[in-house]
Design a protein around this motif. Sequence first.
Motif, mmCIF file in Angstrom:
data_model
loop_
_atom_site.group_PDB
_atom_site.id
_atom_site.type_symbol
_atom_site.label_atom_id
_atom_site.label_comp_id
_atom_site.label_asym_id
_atom_site.label_seq_id
_atom_site.Cartn_x
_atom_site.Cartn_y
_atom_site.Cartn_z
ATOM 1 N N ILE A 98 9.746 7.553 -11.158
ATOM 2 C CA ILE A 98 9.256 7.813 -9.805
ATOM 3 C C ILE A 98 8.945 6.498 -9.089
ATOM 4 N N GLY A 99 8.519 5.507 -9.845
ATOM 5 C CA GLY A 99 8.250 4.200 -9.251
ATOM 6 C C GLY A 99 9.482 3.559 -8.629
ATOM 7 N N SER A 100 10.666 4.043 -9.015
ATOM 8 C CA SER A 100 11.898 3.480 -8.461
ATOM 9 C C SER A 100 12.092 3.840 -6.996
ATOM 10 N N VAL A 101 11.251 4.726 -6.464
ATOM 11 C CA VAL A 101 11.327 5.087 -5.049
ATOM 12 C C VAL A 101 10.766 3.970 -4.166
ATOM 13 N N SER A 102 10.058 3.024 -4.755
ATOM 14 C CA SER A 102 9.436 1.943 -3.981
ATOM 15 C C SER A 102 10.381 1.237 -3.013
ATOM 16 N N PRO A 103 11.630 0.926 -3.403
ATOM 17 C CA PRO A 103 12.537 0.293 -2.436
ATOM 18 C C PRO A 103 12.777 1.140 -1.193
ATOM 19 N N PHE A 104 12.908 2.452 -1.393
ATOM 20 C CA PHE A 104 13.085 3.349 -0.257
ATOM 21 C C PHE A 104 11.857 3.310 0.647
ATOM 22 N N MET A 105 10.691 3.384 0.024
ATOM 23 C CA MET A 105 9.447 3.369 0.790
ATOM 24 C C MET A 105 9.305 2.062 1.565
ATOM 25 N N ILE A 155 2.663 8.644 -4.621
ATOM 26 C CA ILE A 155 1.761 8.020 -3.643
ATOM 27 C C ILE A 155 1.613 6.522 -3.938
ATOM 28 N N ALA A 156 1.601 6.193 -5.228
ATOM 29 C CA ALA A 156 1.479 4.788 -5.627
ATOM 30 C C ALA A 156 2.639 3.949 -5.100
ATOM 31 N N THR A 157 3.824 4.552 -4.990
ATOM 32 C CA THR A 157 4.974 3.796 -4.493
ATOM 33 C C THR A 157 4.787 3.387 -3.031
ATOM 34 N N VAL A 158 4.091 4.228 -2.252
ATOM 35 C CA VAL A 158 3.796 3.893 -0.856
ATOM 36 C C VAL A 158 2.873 2.680 -0.805
ATOM 37 N N CYS A 159 1.909 2.659 -1.698
ATOM 38 C CA CYS A 159 0.965 1.523 -1.761
ATOM 39 C C CYS A 159 1.711 0.237 -2.117
ATOM 40 N N TRP A 160 2.651 0.328 -3.082
ATOM 41 C CA TRP A 160 3.376 -0.878 -3.491
ATOM 42 C C TRP A 160 4.310 -1.370 -2.395
ATOM 43 N N VAL A 242 12.402 -5.994 1.116
ATOM 44 C CA VAL A 242 13.358 -4.931 0.789
ATOM 45 C C VAL A 242 14.367 -5.402 -0.241
ATOM 46 N N ARG A 243 14.850 -6.620 -0.092
ATOM 47 C CA ARG A 243 15.858 -7.153 -1.015
ATOM 48 C C ARG A 243 15.288 -7.344 -2.413
ATOM 49 N N ALA A 244 14.068 -7.844 -2.499
ATOM 50 C CA ALA A 244 13.441 -8.020 -3.810
ATOM 51 C C ALA A 244 13.180 -6.673 -4.477
ATOM 52 N N ALA A 245 12.865 -5.677 -3.659
ATOM 53 C CA ALA A 245 12.557 -4.349 -4.196
ATOM 54 C C ALA A 245 13.733 -3.732 -4.939
ATOM 55 N N VAL A 246 14.944 -4.205 -4.669
ATOM 56 C CA VAL A 246 16.135 -3.690 -5.356
ATOM 57 C C VAL A 246 15.979 -3.796 -6.867
ATOM 58 N N TYR A 247 15.300 -4.824 -7.332
ATOM 59 C CA TYR A 247 15.157 -5.035 -8.772
ATOM 60 C C TYR A 247 14.312 -3.957 -9.443
ATOM 61 N N ILE A 248 13.532 -3.234 -8.654
ATOM 62 C CA ILE A 248 12.735 -2.145 -9.218
ATOM 63 C C ILE A 248 13.653 -1.032 -9.717
ATOM 64 N N TYR A 249 14.899 -1.013 -9.220
ATOM 65 C CA TYR A 249 15.859 0.000 -9.642
ATOM 66 C C TYR A 249 16.074 0.003 -11.160
ATOM 67 N N THR A 250 15.946 -1.156 -11.788
ATOM 68 C CA THR A 250 16.230 -1.251 -13.222
ATOM 69 C C THR A 250 15.058 -0.794 -14.088
#
Length: 296
Positions: A98-105, A155-160, A242-250
């Motif tokens: 679920i944390g992988s949603v952070s880039p979208f957020m 909700i935590a992903t919105v905070c991040w 946004v670009r750095a957040a891509v790494y959360i995908y892994t």
Amino acid sequence: MSDTVKGHLSASLTVVIWAMTFISTKILLKSFLPIEILFIRFLIGFFMLTIASRKILPFKGWREESYYIIAGLFGVFLYYYLENVALTYTLAMNVGIIGSVSPFMTALISRFILKQGKIPRVFVLGFICSMIGISMISLSGTLNVNPIGDGLALIATVCWASYSLLIKKISGFGYGTIATTQRIFFYGLLFMLLVLFLTLDSFDLSRFTRFGNVGNLLFLGIGASALCFVTWNFSVKNLGAVRAAVYIYTIPMLTTIASVLILGETWTIKTFLGILLTLAGLVLSELPNFLRQRKK
């Protein structure tokens, strides 16, 4: 080596370590409350950053200081507190995926709240695909379902996402990454103290005599907090939020593998398909950036 390359390398190191934090936290939750784990790890991290920095940022007025305060609230306190509480309700692999949603957020907040950049249609398609995948993971079986835990993780992903965008603004102040991270940790710890005092009736020191507890706390404090926040903030500074957040995908893949191997958690076919859909959605969301770079 260019700053861009350094940014990619530091982001890679960050996600590898962060993928393991769910496992360490899950183990520590057998002996500690979520707020205890949070406070101890960031207190260790704060002292390590203080030693490394050897200086304190100057106070330039409350307008600038407010960015550090809000970053400490969203990125240090709320994100990790919600994540730790989520782990008491749901599986570590669920929280990681679920944390992988952070880039979208991050992209959504940047576009609709900060009015920066555009969101291509393929990005929206990727978002929908990823959300379907996450739903499949959460509803993959009775043992994997927990609306409270999964909801808190979301909700935590919105905070991040909010934290990452704040860091991009803070990086423009011209201070060193270690010193700014130290200031953010300071305010995050202040927010934790209030919850800590309201939650704890006693504090059992005998828990620190167990090697496993001490080892996991040091890993979270030194590696996942002090080191990784510096490397992440450095990545955001050089690559953009946004670009750095891509790494959360892994992280979901790494966390899921670690959960199965270390915690003995199981996954179903629906869980596996959900992971594939989530990652496919994340790839789709990055397709416009990839094509844009190929044209240059």
